[in-house]
Design an enzyme around this catalytic site. Sequence first.
Site, PDB file in Angstrom:
ATOM      1  N   LYS A 114      32.604  52.933  36.096  1.00  0.00           N
ATOM      2  CA  LYS A 114      31.492  52.222  36.639  1.00  0.00           C
ATOM      3  C   LYS A 114      31.255  53.303  37.963  1.00  0.00           C
ATOM      4  O   LYS A 114      30.105  53.610  38.261  1.00  0.00           O
ATOM      5  CB  LYS A 114      31.433  50.825  36.929  1.00  0.00           C
ATOM      6  CG  LYS A 114      31.382  49.927  35.680  1.00  0.00           C
ATOM      7  CD  LYS A 114      31.689  48.660  35.891  1.00  0.00           C
ATOM      8  CE  LYS A 114      31.697  47.892  34.437  1.00  0.00           C
ATOM      9  NZ  LYS A 114      32.133  46.410  34.514  1.00  0.00           N
ATOM     10  N   GLN A 172      34.208  42.186  38.642  1.00  0.00           N
ATOM     11  CA  GLN A 172      34.885  42.454  37.387  1.00  0.00           C
ATOM     12  C   GLN A 172      35.499  41.125  36.736  1.00  0.00           C
ATOM     13  O   GLN A 172      36.559  40.903  37.440  1.00  0.00           O
ATOM     14  CB  GLN A 172      35.885  43.666  37.863  1.00  0.00           C
ATOM     15  CG  GLN A 172      36.389  44.206  36.466  1.00  0.00           C
ATOM     16  CD  GLN A 172      35.461  44.920  35.598  1.00  0.00           C
ATOM     17  OE1 GLN A 172      34.294  45.378  35.967  1.00  0.00           O
ATOM     18  NE2 GLN A 172      35.534  44.678  34.379  1.00  0.00           N
ATOM     19  N   ASP A 213      24.752  41.975  36.243  1.00  0.00           N
ATOM     20  CA  ASP A 213      25.501  41.696  35.008  1.00  0.00           C
ATOM     21  C   ASP A 213      24.617  40.548  34.213  1.00  0.00           C
ATOM     22  O   ASP A 213      24.934  40.410  33.098  1.00  0.00           O
ATOM     23  CB  ASP A 213      26.641  40.970  35.221  1.00  0.00           C
ATOM     24  CG  ASP A 213      27.726  42.285  35.185  1.00  0.00           C
ATOM     25  OD1 ASP A 213      27.601  43.161  34.407  1.00  0.00           O
ATOM     26  OD2 ASP A 213      28.959  41.959  35.733  1.00  0.00           O
TER      27      ASP A 213
END
Lengths: 270, 270
Positions: A29, A73, A96
Amino acid sequence: MKRSVGHVPGLAVVLVGDRRDSESYVRYKVKGCEEVGIKSLLAKLPGNCSEDEVMDSVSRFNEDPSVHGILVQLPLPEFMDEERILSTISLEKDVDGFHPLNVGNLALRSRNPLFVPCAAKACIELLLQSGIELMGKHVAVIGRSKVVGLPTSLLLQRHHATVSVIHAFTTNPEAITRESDIVISAAGVANLVRGSWLKQGAVVIDVGTNPIEDPTSDYGYRLTGDVCFEEAVNVASAITPVPGGVGPVTIAMLLGNTLDSAKRVYGQSD
Amino acid sequence: MKRSVGHVPGLAVVLVGDRRDSESYVRYKVKGCEEVGIKSLLAKLPGNCSEDEVMDSVSRFNEDPSVHGILVQLPLPEFMDEERILSTISLEKDVDGFHPLNVGNLALRSRNPLFVPCAAKACIELLLQSGIELMGKHVAVIGRSKVVGLPTSLLLQRHHATVSVIHAFTTNPEAITRESDIVISAAGVANLVRGSWLKQGAVVIDVGTNPIEDPTSDYGYRLTGDVCFEEAVNVASAITPVPGGVGPVTIAMLLGNTLDSAKRVYGQSD
């Protein structure tokens, strides 16, 4: 964007603990950000830190105007309350797309979420870019996590696909996949989907990334999908590989969500 | 509840226009309130009133501490922005469960919505009360409205059923229903589901309430379901009739949601 409005989009990543798979996802990422000119910020916390320390990290990024997207994460260490931590992320920075208001607005076709979860967007993007019509197609989605299965099934319905959601309690999953035009698997079970599960000519999207031991690899393991590729490739009309299929597109969607968020802040949205 | 804590739960209904079906639904809801000792308040507005007048009614009920549940009877007149009006309802009084945050919390199995839409709850209640196991069962949900189809499919998944959602773009709906253990129809199409659509022994829940002309009725019409009852009854192991099946249970769920809301306010929640 820097050239046109004098601002750089910023993505903040919160990584807790030292799971090798999480570390490698975060590495991808951050690398993706560098490649496209998005500023990345990483808060790396030890696996034995407190829930409040994680929430403090998120709060700092919420208040930082140079940050337009925040992701924590997953998975977090078992003892932490994932929902509580994710709820801290500001709705406007929830790249997200896991905030319940974003999920609700994804489910309700008359509304629009600020962000759609990246893996779900990646699956649809791969299908659309490959010229595969979704309207009226029967799609089997295997897995129902908030990260992939759930948002993918909701997004497919916005494209007027007929969706069947298969999960661990499904008694006869192969009977449903064999009737499906498209199979999207995100179950997290290596080689779950065999060639015999597929209709001739089906389209297969494999979102599984299951680490299996491999002494010949530098890391001691390699990633394999949910689909038994060698069998499926003989039956499917199109199939994504693991690694290299959905993964990179998911990162592209994350960068896209971050850019969209920055555009909203600077009044540049389409 | 009045006896135990000195308070009466209150349900406010906003009815716009003079659709006969809406009026009769509202009548049933008000009657239900009377039967169980819930105070009901009705705001009846003409079909040509402005959107702002509807929103003002909702706002007044939001501020009224004697009101614990607010519902806007749907459909609203075509020219009104339904989403905008529904968004005005306070999350804590959203007994219909249509607020996107309630929908998101229903979709995310790790969270809990304050309210689940009443018709969806009624379908599940009918199945559970009849001793029908949901875990692992294949359920075809026909229709995907926010009122019935969508929340029913989400609630079924919380009970670990395998759900296929069928809608107007589904190319071969009967192939899916014939493979299903349970068929829940909320399509709004009279006699859509024929006997030949069903597997022997399937369980059928008919949520359709379609007005069809009937000069022998006092009202000039009668209500019929989505399922061709005469055919289905010979194939199904259990089936709900229309009228008299899901409808009354839906009203019971609405009263239950209102009671739950009042209990939350007065600190009596279970």
